[in-house]
Write a protein that holds these residues in place. Structure first.
Motif, PDB file in Angstrom:
ATOM      1  N   LEU A  26       0.815  -1.214   0.000  1.00 39.98           N
ATOM      2  CA  LEU A  26       0.000   0.000   0.000  1.00 39.98           C
ATOM      3  C   LEU A  26       0.847   1.262   0.000  1.00 39.98           C
ATOM      4  O   LEU A  26       1.869   1.333   0.680  1.00 39.98           O
ATOM      5  CB  LEU A  26      -0.906   0.032   1.232  1.00 39.98           C
ATOM      6  N   SER A  27       0.382   2.254  -0.740  1.00 45.53           N
ATOM      7  CA  SER A  27       1.025   3.568  -0.702  1.00 45.53           C
ATOM      8  C   SER A  27       0.694   4.231   0.631  1.00 45.53           C
ATOM      9  O   SER A  27      -0.242   3.837   1.331  1.00 45.53           O
ATOM     10  CB  SER A  27       0.514   4.436  -1.857  1.00 45.53           C
ATOM     11  N   LEU A  28       1.473   5.248   0.969  1.00 47.00           N
ATOM     12  CA  LEU A  28       1.178   5.994   2.198  1.00 47.00           C
ATOM     13  C   LEU A  28      -0.201   6.642   2.118  1.00 47.00           C
ATOM     14  O   LEU A  28      -0.907   6.733   3.122  1.00 47.00           O
ATOM     15  CB  LEU A  28       2.257   7.046   2.453  1.00 47.00           C
ATOM     16  N   LYS A  29      -0.589   7.083   0.935  1.00 48.58           N
ATOM     17  CA  LYS A  29      -1.909   7.686   0.757  1.00 48.58           C
ATOM     18  C   LYS A  29      -3.007   6.669   1.064  1.00 48.58           C
ATOM     19  O   LYS A  29      -3.984   6.981   1.732  1.00 48.58           O
ATOM     20  CB  LYS A  29      -2.080   8.211  -0.662  1.00 48.58           C
ATOM     21  N   ALA A  30      -2.844   5.425   0.597  1.00 50.70           N
ATOM     22  CA  ALA A  30      -3.836   4.384   0.848  1.00 50.70           C
ATOM     23  C   ALA A  30      -3.889   4.038   2.336  1.00 50.70           C
ATOM     24  O   ALA A  30      -4.982   3.842   2.889  1.00 50.70           O
ATOM     25  CB  ALA A  30      -3.524   3.140   0.021  1.00 50.70           C
ATOM     26  N   LEU A  69      -7.029   0.362  -2.658  1.00 50.26           N
ATOM     27  CA  LEU A  69      -7.465  -0.431  -1.503  1.00 50.26           C
ATOM     28  C   LEU A  69      -8.312  -1.619  -1.950  1.00 50.26           C
ATOM     29  O   LEU A  69      -8.231  -2.712  -1.384  1.00 50.26           O
ATOM     30  CB  LEU A  69      -8.245   0.448  -0.520  1.00 50.26           C
ATOM     31  N   GLU A  70      -9.103  -1.421  -2.992  1.00 51.76           N
ATOM     32  CA  GLU A  70      -9.910  -2.520  -3.536  1.00 51.76           C
ATOM     33  C   GLU A  70      -9.016  -3.586  -4.156  1.00 51.76           C
ATOM     34  O   GLU A  70      -9.235  -4.787  -3.964  1.00 51.76           O
ATOM     35  CB  GLU A  70     -10.882  -1.959  -4.576  1.00 51.76           C
ATOM     36  N   ARG A  71      -7.979  -3.165  -4.877  1.00 50.26           N
ATOM     37  CA  ARG A  71      -7.053  -4.096  -5.527  1.00 50.26           C
ATOM     38  C   ARG A  71      -6.402  -5.041  -4.508  1.00 50.26           C
ATOM     39  O   ARG A  71      -6.167  -6.203  -4.792  1.00 50.26           O
ATOM     40  CB  ARG A  71      -5.989  -3.303  -6.289  1.00 50.26           C
ATOM     41  N   TYR A  72      -6.130  -4.545  -3.297  1.00 50.18           N
ATOM     42  CA  TYR A  72      -5.460  -5.362  -2.290  1.00 50.18           C
ATOM     43  C   TYR A  72      -6.411  -5.957  -1.257  1.00 50.18           C
ATOM     44  O   TYR A  72      -5.975  -6.531  -0.268  1.00 50.18           O
ATOM     45  CB  TYR A  72      -4.347  -4.561  -1.620  1.00 50.18           C
TER      46      TYR A  72
END
Length: 141
Positions: A26-30, A69-72
């Protein structure tokens, strides 16, 4: 003698699993958006525009982050149809941990739970995944 800092938490704080904070995919934004979403009350009913109003990010930024977030597996999208089959709403299920409970460090999950218990259990690193989640309903435009 070592120094110890303690944080006094009397009110206005959030308790959540830190599983997503350790997920290197995850990115920090996510990580930040998911933390904000998990901090909202379970009965909070908001949409993408409402999420965008919670920060300085625009709706396109929020939408792309929700897609990440959906992808993971942290967010699941469900399209709701009327009795006549027309699209009415989109419901998003927001989870503290993805259903497959994969280790954020890249190690495979010891056991993949079934649908009936996908929102409960523990992560492989011992941090609880309580299954707390919020549901977002968004009207189709």
């Amino acid at each position: 003698m070592s120094q110890v800092f303690r944080v006094e938490r009397n009110k206005n704080f959030t308790v959540m699993a830190n599983y997503h904070l350790k997920d290197k995919r995850l990115s920090l934004k996510a990580k930040g958006l998911l933390s904000v979403m998990l901090s909202l009350p379970d009965d909070w009913n908001y949409n993408m525009k409402g999420l965008a109003r919670l920060s300085k990010d625009g709706i396109d930024s929020v939408r792309s982050t929700v897609n990440e977030l959906e992808r993971y597996g942290y967010v699941t999208r469900h399209r709701i149809r009327t009795e006549t089959g027309q699209l009415a709403d989109t419901e998003y299920l927001v989870r503290e941990c993805p259903p497959d409970q994969a280790d954020p460090l890249g190690k495979p999950a010891e056991e993949k739970p079934g649908w009936e218990n996908q929102l409960t259990g523990e992560t492989n690193d011992g941090f609880p995944c309580t299954g707390e989640h919020n549901t977002i309903k968004e009207k189709e435009q």
